[in-house]
Design an enzyme around this catalytic site. Sequence first.
Site, short mmCIF file in Angstrom:
data_model
loop_
_atom_site.label_atom_id
_atom_site.label_comp_id
_atom_site.label_asym_id
_atom_site.label_seq_id
_atom_site.Cartn_x
_atom_site.Cartn_y
_atom_site.Cartn_z
CG ASN A 117 40.01 27.93 59.37
OD1 ASN A 117 39.64 26.77 59.20
ND2 ASN A 117 39.57 28.94 58.63
CB CYS A 126 35.26 22.36 57.62
SG CYS A 126 36.67 21.26 57.29
N GLY A 127 34.01 20.50 54.97
CA GLY A 127 33.51 19.19 54.54
C GLY A 127 34.13 18.02 55.29
CG ASN A 128 38.03 16.47 54.65
OD1 ASN A 128 37.60 15.43 54.20
ND2 ASN A 128 38.89 17.23 53.98
CG ASN A 217 33.67 26.90 52.28
OD1 ASN A 217 33.08 26.34 51.36
ND2 ASN A 217 34.55 26.26 53.02
CG HIS A 219 35.93 26.29 47.44
ND1 HIS A 219 36.90 25.62 48.15
CD2 HIS A 219 34.80 26.22 48.19
CE1 HIS A 219 36.37 25.13 49.27
NE2 HIS A 219 35.10 25.49 49.32
CG ASN A 251 38.81 27.44 51.18
OD1 ASN A 251 39.50 27.17 52.14
ND2 ASN A 251 37.55 27.87 51.29
CD GLU A 269 41.27 23.31 54.13
OE1 GLU A 269 40.36 23.91 54.76
OE2 GLU A 269 41.55 22.11 54.31
NE ARG A 270 37.68 31.41 53.98
CZ ARG A 270 36.39 31.74 54.05
NH1 ARG A 270 35.98 32.92 53.65
NH2 ARG A 270 35.51 30.88 54.51
CB CYS A 278 39.82 21.07 51.21
SG CYS A 278 38.57 22.38 51.33
N GLY A 279 37.09 18.97 52.05
CA GLY A 279 35.85 18.40 51.57
C GLY A 279 35.04 19.35 50.72
CB THR A 280 33.82 22.85 51.19
OG1 THR A 280 35.07 23.39 51.64
CG2 THR A 280 32.90 22.60 52.37
N GLY A 281 36.13 21.92 49.16
CA GLY A 281 36.91 22.19 47.96
C GLY A 281 36.78 21.08 46.94
#
Length: 344
Positions: A117, A126-128, A217, A219, A251, A269-270, A278-281
């Site tokens: 990060n 990280c999704g994105n 991760n 959320h 996150n 984001e964390r 944020c993809g995962t978010g």
Amino acid sequence: MRSKLSLPSSACLLISCLLSNTHAWITSTITTNCMIPKTTRLLSSSNNNSNSIEIAKYEGLGNDFILLDNRSQTKPSLTPTQSAKLCNRNFSVGADGVIFALAPPSDEYDFSMRIYNSDGSEPEMCGNGIRCLAAFLKDLDPDTAQKEYRIHTLAGPILPVMNEDGSITVDMGEPILEAKEVPTTLEANAPLGSVVEQSLVDKNGKEWKVSAVSMGNPHAIIFVEDLESSIDFEMDGPALEADASFPAKTNVEFVQVLSDTHLKMKVWERGAGPTLACGTGTCALVVAAIRAGKIPRPHGEGEGVRVTLPGGDLIIEWRESNNKVYMTGPANLSFQGVAVTDKN
């Protein structure tokens, strides 16, 4: 021989800039749909305690990353401190994180991914970023590019698929719902030992209804009436990120429900703070919205929920047949160049 990134030809602009406060020179080729040549001339640096690295910059809905080709090795070529310096938007290249394309740990995978990060911390995934990595791998070897990749991450295997329209669909795996696995110490109040709109009072004395979901991760998802008036983003985001209820930090996604198939969110984001996407978010909040009864779960395979982020839209499907979450969205090359960074 090292591969070149390539796109259809158009106009290119070469910009060279001296960044004196970090003793770094950067020569970058800014591209708007153009053929990307190798940098032909490097400016010298007076600082002997430095080294040069080739970089490419990609963004997914404005969530931007520096990509490094480390496919011949298994560990990142930069330290967390070096990566954090590169991510500084005032004194260096600027990015939300640095992503390393690495050799796979076994024959089960095509490549491995590590990411630091902008503060030097390392997230599990990280999704994105995974979409940007897939686009980077495709551009490195366009003649032999794969339709899909099996990527090893700290969150487990991730499978991005390159679509004909240029978008990328990523099999993000199954959501993790059990509280202790997220991890969170919030008391479980829903099936599977999970946390759905559980009460949390932050360090500023504000009370929230928090749902906790992990996509590899952590959320913390909070549903609000209005994203502009219901929260103080710059105060509430960092307070919740570092709340003691999330021992690994978290996150934070603030979500407004616009319709049964359309959500809108802001993310803190964390390790990176406010970002455009944020993809995962986005995956986590769709799961949380369905489990909290905010929206119905689409039943047809391929039916997704549109999530509007500050940087644009992602389509998220939580598939009933296998319980996996699929994310579809863009990833685009911004520029390629050479940066000279401190050796430590």
